[in-house]
Design a protein around this motif. Structure first.
Motif, PDB file in Angstrom:
ATOM      1  N   ILE A 166      17.724   9.697   5.272  1.00  0.00           N
ATOM      2  CA  ILE A 166      16.276   9.887   5.233  1.00  0.00           C
ATOM      3  C   ILE A 166      15.607   8.674   4.600  1.00  0.00           C
ATOM      4  O   ILE A 166      16.240   7.907   3.870  1.00  0.00           O
ATOM      5  CB  ILE A 166      15.895  11.150   4.424  1.00  0.00           C
ATOM      6  CG1 ILE A 166      16.368  10.987   2.961  1.00  0.00           C
ATOM      7  CG2 ILE A 166      16.529  12.398   5.054  1.00  0.00           C
ATOM      8  CD1 ILE A 166      15.535  11.761   2.005  1.00  0.00           C
ATOM      9  N   GLU A 167      14.337   8.504   4.894  1.00  0.00           N
ATOM     10  CA  GLU A 167      13.579   7.401   4.307  1.00  0.00           C
ATOM     11  C   GLU A 167      12.230   7.932   3.876  1.00  0.00           C
ATOM     12  O   GLU A 167      11.511   8.530   4.666  1.00  0.00           O
ATOM     13  CB  GLU A 167      13.414   6.268   5.338  1.00  0.00           C
ATOM     14  CG  GLU A 167      12.665   5.056   4.792  1.00  0.00           C
ATOM     15  CD  GLU A 167      12.650   3.884   5.777  1.00  0.00           C
ATOM     16  OE1 GLU A 167      13.311   3.966   6.830  1.00  0.00           O
ATOM     17  OE2 GLU A 167      11.954   2.895   5.482  1.00  0.00           O
ATOM     18  N   VAL A 168      11.920   7.741   2.613  1.00  0.00           N
ATOM     19  CA  VAL A 168      10.672   8.296   2.079  1.00  0.00           C
ATOM     20  C   VAL A 168       9.898   7.214   1.338  1.00  0.00           C
ATOM     21  O   VAL A 168      10.475   6.232   0.857  1.00  0.00           O
ATOM     22  CB  VAL A 168      10.946   9.450   1.082  1.00  0.00           C
ATOM     23  CG1 VAL A 168      11.517  10.641   1.806  1.00  0.00           C
ATOM     24  CG2 VAL A 168      11.866   8.993  -0.031  1.00  0.00           C
ATOM     25  N   PRO A 169       8.570   7.388   1.242  1.00  0.00           N
ATOM     26  CA  PRO A 169       7.805   6.437   0.429  1.00  0.00           C
ATOM     27  C   PRO A 169       8.242   6.560  -1.019  1.00  0.00           C
ATOM     28  O   PRO A 169       8.552   7.657  -1.494  1.00  0.00           O
ATOM     29  CB  PRO A 169       6.354   6.899   0.589  1.00  0.00           C
ATOM     30  CG  PRO A 169       6.354   7.896   1.677  1.00  0.00           C
ATOM     31  CD  PRO A 169       7.730   8.440   1.804  1.00  0.00           C
ATOM     32  N   MET A 170       8.299   5.454  -1.718  1.00  0.00           N
ATOM     33  CA  MET A 170       8.564   5.479  -3.152  1.00  0.00           C
ATOM     34  C   MET A 170       7.547   6.413  -3.803  1.00  0.00           C
ATOM     35  O   MET A 170       6.379   6.453  -3.413  1.00  0.00           O
ATOM     36  CB  MET A 170       8.383   4.080  -3.744  1.00  0.00           C
ATOM     37  CG  MET A 170       9.441   3.105  -3.279  1.00  0.00           C
ATOM     38  SD  MET A 170      10.970   3.332  -4.177  1.00  0.00           S
ATOM     39  CE  MET A 170      11.874   1.908  -3.603  1.00  0.00           C
ATOM     40  N   GLY A 171       7.994   7.155  -4.784  1.00  0.00           N
ATOM     41  CA  GLY A 171       7.088   8.061  -5.460  1.00  0.00           C
ATOM     42  C   GLY A 171       7.242   9.495  -4.993  1.00  0.00           C
ATOM     43  O   GLY A 171       6.762  10.429  -5.640  1.00  0.00           O
ATOM     44  N   THR A 172       7.900   9.701  -3.872  1.00  0.00           N
ATOM     45  CA  THR A 172       8.197  11.056  -3.431  1.00  0.00           C
ATOM     46  C   THR A 172       9.059  11.721  -4.505  1.00  0.00           C
ATOM     47  O   THR A 172       9.942  11.088  -5.078  1.00  0.00           O
ATOM     48  CB  THR A 172       8.987  11.011  -2.104  1.00  0.00           C
ATOM     49  OG1 THR A 172       8.268  10.235  -1.164  1.00  0.00           O
ATOM     50  CG2 THR A 172       9.214  12.403  -1.544  1.00  0.00           C
ATOM     51  N   THR A 222       9.391   1.942   0.906  1.00  0.00           N
ATOM     52  CA  THR A 222      10.145   3.176   1.090  1.00  0.00           C
ATOM     53  C   THR A 222      11.549   3.002   0.545  1.00  0.00           C
ATOM     54  O   THR A 222      11.933   1.912   0.161  1.00  0.00           O
ATOM     55  CB  THR A 222      10.262   3.489   2.592  1.00  0.00           C
ATOM     56  OG1 THR A 222      10.922   2.389   3.229  1.00  0.00           O
ATOM     57  CG2 THR A 222       8.901   3.696   3.224  1.00  0.00           C
ATOM     58  N   LYS A 223      12.271   4.100   0.503  1.00  0.00           N
ATOM     59  CA  LYS A 223      13.693   4.010   0.130  1.00  0.00           C
ATOM     60  C   LYS A 223      14.493   4.925   1.044  1.00  0.00           C
ATOM     61  O   LYS A 223      14.085   6.058   1.304  1.00  0.00           O
ATOM     62  CB  LYS A 223      13.875   4.433  -1.333  1.00  0.00           C
ATOM     63  CG  LYS A 223      15.322   4.392  -1.802  1.00  0.00           C
ATOM     64  CD  LYS A 223      15.794   2.964  -2.046  1.00  0.00           C
ATOM     65  CE  LYS A 223      17.302   2.867  -2.235  1.00  0.00           C
ATOM     66  NZ  LYS A 223      18.080   2.731  -0.997  1.00  0.00           N
ATOM     67  N   SER A 248       0.832  -1.208   0.000  1.00  0.00           N
ATOM     68  CA  SER A 248       0.000   0.000   0.000  1.00  0.00           C
ATOM     69  C   SER A 248       0.862   1.252   0.000  1.00  0.00           C
ATOM     70  O   SER A 248       0.371   2.353  -0.185  1.00  0.00           O
ATOM     71  CB  SER A 248      -0.919  -0.003   1.227  1.00  0.00           C
ATOM     72  OG  SER A 248      -0.156   0.252   2.401  1.00  0.00           O
ATOM     73  N   ILE A 249       2.137   1.083   0.226  1.00  0.00           N
ATOM     74  CA  ILE A 249       3.062   2.225   0.256  1.00  0.00           C
ATOM     75  C   ILE A 249       3.826   2.259  -1.073  1.00  0.00           C
ATOM     76  O   ILE A 249       4.240   1.215  -1.582  1.00  0.00           O
ATOM     77  CB  ILE A 249       4.070   2.070   1.411  1.00  0.00           C
ATOM     78  CG1 ILE A 249       3.330   1.886   2.727  1.00  0.00           C
ATOM     79  CG2 ILE A 249       5.019   3.253   1.470  1.00  0.00           C
ATOM     80  CD1 ILE A 249       4.185   1.343   3.855  1.00  0.00           C
ATOM     81  N   GLY A 250       3.989   3.453  -1.603  1.00  0.00           N
ATOM     82  CA  GLY A 250       4.813   3.568  -2.800  1.00  0.00           C
ATOM     83  C   GLY A 250       3.996   3.690  -4.066  1.00  0.00           C
ATOM     84  O   GLY A 250       2.813   4.040  -4.030  1.00  0.00           O
ATOM     85  N   THR A 251       4.626   3.408  -5.182  1.00  0.00           N
ATOM     86  CA  THR A 251       3.971   3.564  -6.476  1.00  0.00           C
ATOM     87  C   THR A 251       3.578   2.194  -7.021  1.00  0.00           C
ATOM     88  O   THR A 251       3.796   1.176  -6.363  1.00  0.00           O
ATOM     89  CB  THR A 251       4.920   4.243  -7.481  1.00  0.00           C
ATOM     90  OG1 THR A 251       6.007   3.349  -7.744  1.00  0.00           O
ATOM     91  CG2 THR A 251       5.456   5.555  -6.937  1.00  0.00           C
ATOM     92  N   GLU A 252       3.051   2.206  -8.210  1.00  0.00           N
ATOM     93  CA  GLU A 252       2.544   0.963  -8.764  1.00  0.00           C
ATOM     94  C   GLU A 252       3.638  -0.097  -8.887  1.00  0.00           C
ATOM     95  O   GLU A 252       3.446  -1.245  -8.528  1.00  0.00           O
ATOM     96  CB  GLU A 252       1.924   1.230 -10.137  1.00  0.00           C
ATOM     97  CG  GLU A 252       1.019   0.084 -10.581  1.00  0.00           C
ATOM     98  CD  GLU A 252       0.733   0.158 -12.076  1.00  0.00           C
ATOM     99  OE1 GLU A 252       0.738   1.284 -12.617  1.00  0.00           O
ATOM    100  OE2 GLU A 252       0.516  -0.908 -12.691  1.00  0.00           O
TER     101      GLU A 252
END
Lengths: 147, 663, 607
Positions: free
Chosen positions: B418-424, B403-404, B394-398
């Protein structure tokens, strides 16, 4: 899956053995490389192939007077390369090596911070500035006399 | 075994620890914290607490990733929330104790925020429910002090800190919060619940299924689906099977893995153990760089502790599943990050890659089926298994889930981990999380993926962080290095820097990588110097036209190396050149044709002069000039004779008044 | 020991699939090496690193091909055949990529073709021609290394090395000697003995297999043709030659074309044409190493039968292969006692030439120059051993390999293929069939068995052939019963098999062990003419061996002890096998020296 199956390990890894030697001596003496090779069940050539591949391993004992030649921009332009060539031929070694008598080792450094005295080199703790290749034998002789 | 069962975690048993019995001081003591003086801060704390006779606990924890605020110290007093302070040094540590411990007053200028008690990483919805808006953060009156942060009405939460609020921490969830050497604290944070679920509720196939559903892709760079990789290793015939954790993080400027290993080592052990269960392995290796002594130390202790508690070794958690891990210390070779080279190195050979197929899943270490993932990939596994693949998906893009983690550095205001959801978007990372460009200079590019990656220009700032978008843009996700560059950065110089690195690190086995990279480097040397430098030894290109043609040659050679090299190192080595050439071709042209470096970096291409208005006549420049090109009289204005100047840039560096100009 | 030998083609799958190459449909075994399949089907795909029979390593990147559906070019040497594959071996994209890679190799290769030993026979040079390279793209050499001429057997010029690793792989995967390896990395990568020490002082056995596979002039035999010219041009020198068995079935490959003979036939005996060639050059006499092979059989079989009767130091190891002898000395020093004390045929003939023959013709031995024509690089090393000489002079002065013989004749403008055959000189020129088969693996054992049979039973064996010891496996064993006594024989070809035999202790099960260091024996020796680049390895050697067995077949006398010249030399000079004169001239001793200690003890640069 009842037990932990350890890796096929009849012989220790040469890398681990060499790491221990390096830890103990600060470099890899030849007899030690040969000893490790035998323990690992490989030839000395293979052991040296491994030792010379990795940055961590030092292949020669540093000399009593390590010579560091600056290859920074200023020294480069002022003929630092000439110094290095002369040192190579006088000492018969390449950067990273040590003379057979253990007196000198040769390395290059990015910048000694002595650009105003370029070309510069450091022998032991002594800094030499504006050195010409011609002066090299005289400088080396000083340390040879000291032994 | 009894001991194991006693602490055996179940999902219900996780109790966030909300209170402590005596004061706790948790000092960020990762490599970066140590470098910032964590040990000195600890000494001060110990001495001060001893004077007071206060019984207290001082712990060394991992890194929160907020480099700007190192050394970070969390103070957790009985009956109080846990508060993060930073940067703490020898001086203000005393004040911190005096004001907060003695008098109960929070020193607002040092406060970073309230660190939550132990809790799960938030869901996306939870992320929305903030205690304070960003607007409030940024507009509230700033209290005097170095950290630029406001304290409004009530105490802010650390997770609302501008650098933290856009982050979502799964991999880093424990880093900086727990004592990395304490298995107990890891268990309190829900550690090993994933392994427990795997062993007691799921078959190996079902574990693989969860990982497949999660959509997790390898975090080492190429992004191969992890579930698929595991399935291949499970299906592969041959025994024994192995799992390997690739912790040979060698990119200059990347320290993601190091922070995780230092801050949350049990997470890696748990991830590997789950992987071993899933593929049917009974032994694993962690291949970690010798340059990371602290990580090695923490891993060593974690492995010992896990063995003592039946979480490694025979019959894990009382089941019939057995698994153990051995540390392998690297000996210094960047190419060993490539999985087949890493295998060779684990086997005690030269770290030279071999062609694939066969892939390690079929024939890996000692010829046996092997699963290799990197640190960050394994770090995601415990939560995927614990909370289910669907949650992760449910996190990130298709196509890029979860996260990354990035090591954000360079000309950015707030560098760190830093750690962000994919798609940021990269823009959000640089300008929101990173606080924009340092010193209000102009953004120029962001370099991603280190020596294998590329540079993205301003026009691509809105590129979302996901595997495919980045590749399309000419960069790669890479392992997570993200270096921000401003207008004082020369893109040709950057490309040359990375090529020098790969030139040194090529294993030398295949022709294009060994010979080609060295040639490509020489071509860049050529255009970053004036025509005829070095006696024209490198090439004969003298005229503007000939030098312009060098760009074509650089491009062609770069493509050759990319298309014909044996392994990933060679195939990606030209990326820093090809991507900068794609987006900053003008800059290359200026170097080649006009022999000029607009960013003022390539010293051989600059012309040096002294601004008389600024010159104080101190003679510093004249004294340092190696070629005697600077003339003048002490107390009066100095000037540079361009015909004698060798462009060593020394005067530029020694001038205290900024009077030397280089254009 | 059924290890895959160099001679196996590596194709194990039998399931045939259909692939398409440049639009042409082809059937091929599934999983087979694509490069081998393409070459066998006649498609020319270059490679400098691939070695037929060993797995591809994809190092040189020249065998790149385009495969439909695969975005990147693939190296054929590391690709397995799959059903339905569509391959393009010669598309513009492929040729362009290969040309680029080739330019990178040429850029770091010295411009010395004019003076290089391999000119005309160099794979890199041939590729440059094939890809129409008329100009170097990169002028400056990136690597600077000094050549190593320390060894009497091998010459090494690292600057000419393309780092294909063939030599390293032959030394490790085929021979399992592991005397050399890749050292350092990146642009500093180099093939080298340990510690980058001189070759002569290393753990090398000088078998020379590396020089056979080297695609360029980097690793070659130590060229001694100039010394031959010097001797021939010196009026004071009395220059004589000897020719080893394997050479005579090989040289036709060099000179056959001029005579219109196909390379595919079983090679004819070229010995008398070589004699004619050497005489044309000015050699005073030419003798046959096959004669001294017969002599070796007399001495060695005598020694064997004595040791066998007493059960002393069994098994006996043959000692005619100098690389094998060196191998035992270095790697199994404790087993040196098993080696026969006999000199090799080269050494025996050298000793006789400088004593018996010198006396006979009344020439001061100091004036005689003995030149050996050998299939072998290790023979150069053997000739330099101090044990193989007298009065401070070597018994054999100069050793030329087959390749140098070809060069010598070319330098003289002589094609021995066109010359009228001339017989060997007497009396050291007559030989039997037993001496001829010395050049093939199993031949020494067979020749010895023929004579041992006679020595033990007083009868000649019938039939004369001992088929069990012939063949191409790297280990063959046979138990021969002579008058009710079982003699257990093992025949090993290739040092890898020798290592396994010694390491496992299996050698103790035998009475007689023949080892030839080169796979297949001297017919595929390290000094032999290089086979066609793309040919399956080993086939040419099998043909050469067939040539030797044909010589044996045709010989009237096929038993060493029946050689009248041998009988004569014993009657006139040596007395009887094992006599003190024979011991003095024809036997030697060894210098066990543990390779690990040898290499570690060499002077360390850093003191």
């Amino acid at each position: 899956m009842a037990t932990v199956v350890s890796p096929v390990k009849t012989r220790p890894s040469i890398i681990v053995l060499l790491q221990e030697v390096q830890e103990r001596y600060g470099y890899l003496p030849r007899e030690e490389v040969a000893r490790c090779a035998r323990a690992a069940g490989i030839s000395v050539a293979q052991a040296y192939g491994v030792a010379s591949f990795y940055n961590f391993f030092k292949l020669s004992k540093p000399g009593k007077y390590p010579i560091r030649v600056c290859t920074g921009t200023a020294c480069h332009v002022q003929g630092g390369q000439g110094l290095l060539e002369r040192l190579r031929s006088e000492l018969g070694i390449e950067p990273g090596e040590t003379t057979p008598d253990g007196l000198f080792s040769l390395e290059t450094v990015a910048c000694l911070g002595a650009c105003s005295m370029s070309p510069a080199m450091v022998v032991g703790d002594d800094v030499y500035g504006r050195v010409t290749p011609r002066e090299i034998p005289r400088i080396l002789a000083r340390y040879r006399r000291r032994g | 075994m009894a001991q194991v069962l006693q602490i055996r975690p179940t999902a219900q048993q996780h109790r966030p620890r909300k209170v402590v019995a005596q004061p706790h001081f948790l000092v960020g003591a990762g490599t970066c914290g140590l470098a910032a003086g964590a040990e000195k801060v600890i000494q001060v704390l110990e001495a001060e607490l001893a004077i007071r006779g206060t019984p207290a606990v001082i712990k060394r924890v991992g890194c929160m990733g907020m480099c700007k605020w190192e050394v970070m110290v969390d103070v957790w007093l009985p009956g109080r929330p846990r508060l993060s302070f930073g940067p703490v040094n020898e001086k203000n540590a005393k004040r911190l104790l005096h004001e907060y411990l003695d008098n109960g007053v929070v020193p607002g200028d040092m406060l970073l925020g309230v660190t939550p008690g132990y809790e799960e990483p938030p869901s996306l919805e939870e992320m929305e429910g903030r205690s304070i808006t960003e607007e409030e953060w940024l507009t509230a009156p700033i209290q005097p002090g170095p950290n630029e942060l406001p304290v409004v009405g009530r105490l802010p939460l650390l997770k609302d800190h501008p650098m933290m609020r856009h982050q979502l921490r799964i991999v880093l969830q424990n880093c900086g919060l727990i004592d990395p050497e304490s298995l107990e604290e890891y268990l309190e944070r829900g550690g090993y619940a994933g392994l427990q679920r795997a062993l007691f509720e799921l078959s190996p196939e079902q574990v693989i299924e969860e990982v497949t559903i999660s959509g997790l892709r390898g975090r080492g760079g190429a992004g191969f689906p992890t579930g698929k990789k595991w399935a291949l290793a499970r299906q592969a015939k041959g025994s024994p099977k192995y799992v390997i954790c690739n912790a040979d993080e060698g990119d200059p400027g990347a320290f993601m893995d190091r922070s995780v290993l230092e801050g949350d080592p049990f997470r890696i052990l748990e991830g590997m153990t789950i992987s071993a269960y899933a593929i049917g392995a009974s032994f694993g290796f962690i291949y970690v760089r010798a340059e990371y002594p602290l990580a090695v130390e923490r891993l060593r202790k974690a492995i010992e502790s896990a063995r003592e508690h039946g979480l490694l070794g025979e019959n894990i958690l009382g089941t019939s599943f057995s698994f153990d891990i051995e540390l392998k210390i690297g000996a210094g070779a960047f190419v060993c990050g490539e999985e087949t080279a890493l295998i060779a190195s684990v086997e005690g050979k030269r770290g030279m890659p071999r062609p694939r197929p066969p892939y390690p899943a079929e024939r890996g270490v000692f010829g046996c089926p092997t699963n290799i993932n990197n640190v960050e990939t394994y770090a995601n596994i415990p939560d995927i298994v614990k909370r289910g693949g669907k949650w992760f998906a449910s996190i990130g893009t298709e196509k890029s889930k979860g996260t990354k983690v990035f090591a954000l550095s360079g000309k950015v205001r707030w560098s760190g981990l830093i750690e962000v959801p994919m798609g940021t978007s990269i823009r959000d990372i640089v300008f929101k999380i990173g606080g924009g460009i340092e010193g209000d200079r102009k953004f120029k590019a962001v370099q991603m993926g280190g020596p294998s990656g590329g540079c993205l220009p301003e026009a691509l700032l809105d590129t979302p962080v996901d595997y495919d978008s980045l590749v399309a843009a000419g960069a790669i996700m890479g392992s997570g290095g993200m270096v921000v560059m401003d207008d004082t950065t020369c893109m040709v110089d950057v490309a040359r820097f990375f090529l020098n690195f790969t030139r040194e690190e090529s294993c030398g086995q295949c022709t294009p990588c060994r010979e080609g990279i060295a040639r490509l480097y020489n071509l860049l040397e050529e255009i970053t110097h004036r025509p005829g430098w070095n006696g024209g030894r490198l090439g004969a290109a003298k005229t503007a036209e000939e030098r312009a043609a060098l760009l074509e040659e650089i491009e062609r050679l770069g493509r050759t190396i990319r298309d014909t090299s044996l392994c990933g190192l060679g195939q990606t080595a030209p990326s820093p050149v090809l991507s900068t050439l794609r987006y900053f071709r003008d800059e290359y042209m200026t170097h080649a044709v006009e022999a000029r470096c607009p960013a003022g970096r390539c010293s051989d291409l600059l012309t040096y002069s002294i601004d008389e208005a600024l010159c104080q006549g101190c003679a510093q420049c004249a004294r340092s000039c190696p070629s005697g090109a600077i003339g003048g009289e002490k107390g009066k204005k100095y000037h540079i004779n361009p015909d004698v100047c060798i462009r060593c840039a020394l005067c530029l560096r020694v001038c205290n008044f900024g009077a030397v100009k280089a254009v | 020991m059924s290890e895959t030998s160099l001679h196996a083609n590596g194709v194990t799958s039998v399931s045939m699939v259909t692939i398409k190459v440049n639009g042409q449909v082809l059937r091929a075994p599934e999983g087979a090496n694509l490069l081998t399949v393409l070459r066998q089907a006649g498609f020319s795909v270059p490679s400098l690193c691939y070695l037929e029979g060993l797995p591809g390593i994809g190092a040189c990147r020249l065998c790149l091909v385009e495969i439909a559906g695969v975005p990147k070019l693939q190296t054929a040497c590391t690709t397995a055949v799959r059903d339905g594959m569509e391959i393009y071996t010669n598309s513009a994209r492929v040729r362009e990529a290969r040309r680029e890679v080739l330019q990178l190799l040429l850029g770091d290769h010295p411009n010395e073709c004019l003076f290089c030993q391999r000119s005309g026979d160099c794979e890199l040079q041939a590729l440059a021609a094939e890809y129409g390279v008329r100009q170097k793209q990169y002028e400056e050499m990136l690597r600077h290394f000094e050549p190593d001429l320390s060894s009497p057997a091998l010459a090494y010029d690292p600057e000419k090395c393309v780092l294909c690793q063939r030599c390293v792989r032959v030394c490790s995967e085929v021979q399992e000697v592991n005397a050399i390896s890749l050292v350092r990395r990146g642009i500093k990568t180099k093939v080298s003995p340990p510690f980058e020490m001189p070759w002569a002082e290393s753990g090398c056995t000088f078998c020379g297999q590396c020089t056979v596979v080297c695609p360029t002039g980097a690793l070659t035999e130590h060229d001694d043709t100039a010394r031959v010219w010097q001797a021939l041009n010196d009026p004071d020198r009395y220059v004589v030659a000897q020719i080893a068995p394997a050479v005579r079935v090989t040289m036709g490959e060099a000179w056959a074309d001029s005579r219109g003979v196909s390379r595919d036939e079983i090679p004819e005996d070229f010995s008398e044409r070589i004699v004619a060639g050497l005489k044309a050059l000015g050699f005073r006499a030419v003798f046959d190493t096959q004669f001294s092979a017969d002599l070796t059989i007399m001495e060695e079989t005598h020694e064997f039968v004595e040791r066998f009767k007493r059960g002393e130091r069994l098994p006996i190891f043959t000692s005619c292969c100098p690389a094998w002898v060196r191998f035992v000395e270095l790697y199994f020093p404790e087993q040196v006692e098993h080696l026969s004390s006999c000199k090799s045929p080269q050494g025996m003939l050298g000793a006789l030439l400088k004593t018996y023959y010198a006396q006979k013709i009344g020439v001061d031995p100091a004036r005689i120059t003995v030149v050996s024509i050998m299939p072998c690089t290790a023979k150069k090393f053997e000739a330099s051993r101090p044990e193989l000489g007298r009065d401070g002079r070597p018994d054999v002065d100069i050793v030329l390999t087959s390749r140098e013989l070809e060069r010598l004749m070319a330098q003289a403008g002589i094609d021995p293929g066109k010359l009228e055959p001339q017989p060997f000189d007497s009396p050291l020129g007559e030989s039997t069939g037993a001496g001829a088969i010395f050049g093939a693996s199993g031949g020494v054992a067979e020749a010895a068995l023929r004579t041992a049979y006679y020595l033990v039973s007083g009868k000649d064996p019938a039939p004369l052939e001992f088929e069990a010891v012939r063949g191409w496996d790297n280990l063959r064993t046979a138990t021969i019963t002579i008058d009710g006594t079982a003699v257990r024989c093992a025949v090993v070809s290739g040092l890898a098999g020798a290592r396994r035999l010694l390491e496992s202790g299996e050698y103790k099960q035998y009475d007689f062990v023949e080892v030839m260091a080169c796979p297949g024996g001297c017919v595929d020796g390290g000094g032999q003419l290089r086979p066609e680049v793309k040919a399956a390895r080993g086939l040419h050697a099998q043909k050469r061996a067939a040539g030797l067995y044909a010589i044996d077949q045709k010989k009237e006398i096929r038993l060493s002890h029946r050689n009248p010249a041998i009988q004569k030399v014993y009657a006139e000079f040596l007395g009887e096998p094992g006599s003190s004169t024979a011991h003095h001239l024809l036997h030697t001793h060894y210098q066990p020296q543990d390779a690990y200690e040898l290499v570690a003890a060499t002077r360390e640069k850093e003191g």
